[in-house]
Structure formats: structure tokens, C-alpha cells
Write an enzyme that holds these catalytic residues in place. Structure first.
Site, short mmCIF file in Angstrom:
data_model
loop_
_atom_site.label_atom_id
_atom_site.label_comp_id
_atom_site.label_asym_id
_atom_site.label_seq_id
_atom_site.Cartn_x
_atom_site.Cartn_y
_atom_site.Cartn_z
N SER A 137 -68.67 6.01 -5.32
CA SER A 137 -67.87 6.83 -4.24
C SER A 137 -68.79 6.59 -3.65
O SER A 137 -70.33 6.63 -4.14
CB SER A 137 -67.85 7.85 -4.73
OG SER A 137 -67.50 8.96 -4.07
N TYR A 150 -66.79 13.98 -11.56
CA TYR A 150 -66.07 12.70 -10.65
C TYR A 150 -67.46 12.26 -10.07
O TYR A 150 -67.61 11.08 -10.31
CB TYR A 150 -65.15 13.54 -9.64
CG TYR A 150 -64.88 12.35 -8.43
CD1 TYR A 150 -63.88 11.40 -8.54
CD2 TYR A 150 -65.55 11.87 -7.08
CE1 TYR A 150 -63.18 10.25 -8.13
CE2 TYR A 150 -65.19 10.66 -6.46
CZ TYR A 150 -64.19 10.32 -7.00
OH TYR A 150 -63.84 9.28 -5.84
N1 LIG Z 1 -59.70 8.08 -0.98
C1 LIG Z 1 -61.16 8.66 -0.86
O1 LIG Z 1 -61.64 9.09 -0.44
C2 LIG Z 1 -62.19 7.98 -2.30
C3 LIG Z 1 -63.52 8.62 -1.31
C4 LIG Z 1 -64.55 7.67 -2.66
C5 LIG Z 1 -64.30 7.15 -3.54
N2 LIG Z 1 -63.06 6.30 -3.74
C6 LIG Z 1 -62.44 5.44 -5.02
O2 LIG Z 1 -61.42 4.71 -5.05
C7 LIG Z 1 -60.69 4.51 -5.52
C8 LIG Z 1 -59.56 4.55 -5.05
O3 LIG Z 1 -58.65 5.89 -4.96
P1 LIG Z 1 -57.60 5.69 -3.39
O4 LIG Z 1 -58.12 6.80 -2.81
O5 LIG Z 1 -56.63 5.33 -3.42
O6 LIG Z 1 -56.52 7.37 -4.85
P2 LIG Z 1 -55.49 6.99 -5.42
O7 LIG Z 1 -55.19 8.23 -5.94
O8 LIG Z 1 -54.39 7.21 -3.94
O9 LIG Z 1 -55.11 5.64 -6.10
C9 LIG Z 1 -56.13 5.77 -7.33
C10 LIG Z 1 -54.44 5.42 -7.93
O10 LIG Z 1 -54.46 4.50 -9.97
C11 LIG Z 1 -54.19 5.38 -10.09
N3 LIG Z 1 -54.74 5.97 -11.80
C12 LIG Z 1 -54.70 7.22 -12.22
N4 LIG Z 1 -55.67 7.30 -12.93
C13 LIG Z 1 -55.35 6.08 -14.08
C14 LIG Z 1 -55.16 5.23 -14.98
N5 LIG Z 1 -55.75 5.66 -16.57
N6 LIG Z 1 -54.58 3.56 -15.14
C15 LIG Z 1 -54.63 2.70 -14.65
N7 LIG Z 1 -54.44 3.67 -13.15
C16 LIG Z 1 -54.65 5.55 -12.84
C17 LIG Z 1 -53.44 5.82 -9.59
O11 LIG Z 1 -51.84 6.40 -10.01
C18 LIG Z 1 -53.26 5.20 -8.80
O12 LIG Z 1 -52.54 4.83 -7.69
C19 LIG Z 1 -60.98 5.11 -6.82
O13 LIG Z 1 -61.68 4.81 -7.71
C20 LIG Z 1 -61.89 6.40 -5.70
O14 LIG Z 1 -62.10 7.28 -7.00
C21 LIG Z 1 -61.57 6.81 -2.95
#
Ligand SMILES: NC(=O)c1ccc[n+]([C@@H]2O[C@H](COP(=O)([O-])OP(=O)(O)OC[C@H]3O[C@@H](n4cnc5c(N)ncnc54)[C@H](O)[C@@H]3O)[C@@H](O)[C@H]2O)c1
Length: 251
Positions: A137, A150
Site C-alpha cells: 500500500s 495497517y
Molecule cells: N482498496 C484500496 O484502496 C487499497 C489501497 C492500498 C492497498 N490495498 C490492498 O489491496 C488488497 C486488496 O484490498 P481490497 O481493497 O480489495 O479489500 P477488500 O476488503 O475488498 O478485499 C479483501 C479480501 O481479503 C479477504 N480476507 C480478509 N481476511 C482474510 C484472511 N484471513 N484469509 C483470506 N482472505 C481474507 C476478504 O474476505 C476480502 O475478500 C489488500 O492487500 C489491501 O490492503 C487496497
């Protein structure tokens, strides 16, 4: 016409939602055999229906990650690519973060990718190599006042990425990370929704981006596919920022 991941074996964690869902779709569209996992089984199965296979895996549990990786080898004969994408977000300033919150965030967001790398390397090394992409991130590179745990976990993911890259490069295993800015996924929607004025917060967030908007999951997924592909054959230990320019701006 041949596709970039024709016949490749790819594991993606966290496919039930957001970026993970986009990743599963993009890898499948590029010809990969995709095994997706999540803890949200109905939504994970929905993502993978018709494009690949799904199994329940809590990435914070090493035995489950070990099983996931072995399952990919059982089904597809080898593992070419692992994307450590699953994560949770806890919005809390440092001074108010409980030990339970910290433990949970580190377990999913740091131990999860650590176990993923460990077991992917275990099977990739004897098979002659592979590519790992960890989803970090922008919060690994710059502070967010409400994402202390985080951000600490995501900073750890970058260090993990570099350790894996330097140790296993000679085994033909590349390990890279992406650092997304705000991406329109349920995770970010929940962040906006929790604000007093979600519409105003979203508008304010978008205004901070030099591209004038937050990103779409597919835009991050394509960067991950690049790092996982042979086009990135000389790229390892890298953290690719995919953030609409937000970190590039000083004020
Ligand atoms: N959305 C953003 O703005 C953003 C920004 C920077 C980084 N990220 C990163 O991108 C990645 C995806 O994020 P997203 O926005 O799609 O989030 P999201 O919450 O939509 O999806 C995350 C998924 O991970 C699953 N998950 C949670 N705990 C788990 C576990 N213990 N084992 C297996 N699966 C598990 C959830 O059920 C969900 O389906 C993450 O690593 C997040 O930190 C997202």
C-alpha cells in the site's frame, strides 16, 4: 493468439472482493489456471465460478496456506505465480490501537504474505522458479494518521518482499510488491461510509489525486500481472507504486 499466462498456475488470496476478484479475472482472461482463496466462501466461489477453482483459506494460519499452495501443485502440476492480496483494514490511531487489533492486522496482513512466500518458495525452488507479487500500500511508504497497525504491516510486507527477492533470485524466483493508493473496492467504500459525510470525504480524497480520481481494481490488477509476467523478467525486489500520482505530490 497466445496469452501472457497460458497454462500458468496462479494462486491469488482474497478473491471474494475488490482487487482479488479483479486479479482472478485478469489472470484467467490471460490464460492462467487460477486457484483463488478467501474466508468469505460464498463470494469467493462466486468470483471463481467459470474462471478457476476456489478453496477456503485463512491466510493467517500457516497450515491453511501450506495446504493452499500444495493444492495448486496437486491440481495444476506446479505453481508459477502467487499473489498475496488478502488483507484487512483497521482504522485506528496508534495511541488507541488495542493489542487485539494489532495482532489481527499483523496476522492477516503480514503473517499471511510471509506464509504465502514461505510455502510458494518451498514448491517453486525445486521446480525451477516462479514469481510472487505482494500487495502492499502507499501507506507502507507514507504515514496515514488512522492506519497505524495497517501501515506497520504493509511496511513489513515491503521488507519481506526484498528479503525474498535477494535470497531466492538465484533460484529464479522473483518477488515484487505493488503499493496502491485508494482503489474503489468494498474496503475503501467502508472507509468512506464510516465518515460523518461520506460523499464529502470521497470528493476530498479524489481531489487529492493528481489524476483527479481514485483507482479502479483492474488498474492495480494490470500492474500485478506485469510484475508476475515475463515482461518483468529483470524486475525483482521492487515496490511499484500504483496511486494516481498521490505520493508524487509534495503539497
Ligand atoms: N482498496 C484500496 O484502496 C487499497 C489501497 C492500498 C492497498 N490495498 C490492498 O489491496 C488488497 C486488496 O484490498 P481490497 O481493497 O480489495 O479489500 P477488500 O476488503 O475488498 O478485499 C479483501 C479480501 O481479503 C479477504 N480476507 C480478509 N481476511 C482474510 C484472511 N484471513 N484469509 C483470506 N482472505 C481474507 C476478504 O474476505 C476480502 O475478500 C489488500 O492487500 C489491501 O490492503 C487496497
Amino acid at each position: 493468439m497466445s496469452k501472457a499466462f497460458d497454462g500458468k498456475s496462479v494462486v491469488v488470496t482474497g478473491v471474494a472482493s475488490g482487487l482479488g476478484r479483479a486479479l482472478a479475472r485478469e489472470f484467467a482472461a490471460e490464460g492462467a489456471n487460477v486457484l483463488g482463496c478467501d474466508v468469505n466462501d460464498p463470494a469467493g466461489e462466486e468470483t471463481m465460478a467459470g474462471i478457476g477453482a476456489y478453496i477456503h483459506t485463512d491466510v493467517s494460519k500457516e497450515s491453511e496456506v501450506e495446504f493452499l499452495i500444495d493444492e495448486a501443485v496437486r491440481r495444476f502440476g506446479r505453481l508459477d505465480v502467487l499473489v498475496n492480496n488478502a488483507a484487512i483494514q483497521v482504522e485506528q490511531e496508534l495511541a488507541e490501537t488495542s493489542e487485539e487489533q494489532l495482532d489481527r492486522v499483523l496476522a492477516v496482513n503480514l503473517k499471511g504474505p510471509f506464509f504465502g512466500c514461505k510455502h510458494a518458495i518451498r514448491v517453486m525452488r525445486p521446480a525451477g522458479g516462479g514469481a510472487i507479487v505482494n500487495v502492499a500500500s502507499v501507506v507502507a511508504l507514507a504515514g496515514d494518521p488512522m492506519l497505524a497497525a495497517y501501515g506497520a504491516a504493509k511496511g513489513g510486507v515491503l521488507a519481506l518482499t526484498k528479503s525474498a527477492a535477494v535470497k531466492y533470485g538465484r533460484d529464479k524466483i522473483r518477488c515484487n510488491a505493488v503499493c496502491p493508493g485508494d482503489i474503489q473496492t468494498p474496503l475503501v467504500e467502508a472507509y468512506f461510509a464510516a465518515a460523518e459525510d461520506p460523499v464529502a470525504l470521497r470528493a476530498q480524497a479524489e481531489a487529492e489525486y493528481p489524476l483527479g480520481r481514485i483507482g479502479q481494481p483492474r488498474e492495480v490488477a494490470r500492474a500485478v500481472l506485469f510484475l508476475a509476467s515475463d515482461d518483468a523478467s529483470f524486475v525483482t525486489g521492487e515496490a511499484l507504486v500504483v496511486d494516481g500520482g498521490v505520493l508524487a505530490e509534495i503539497y
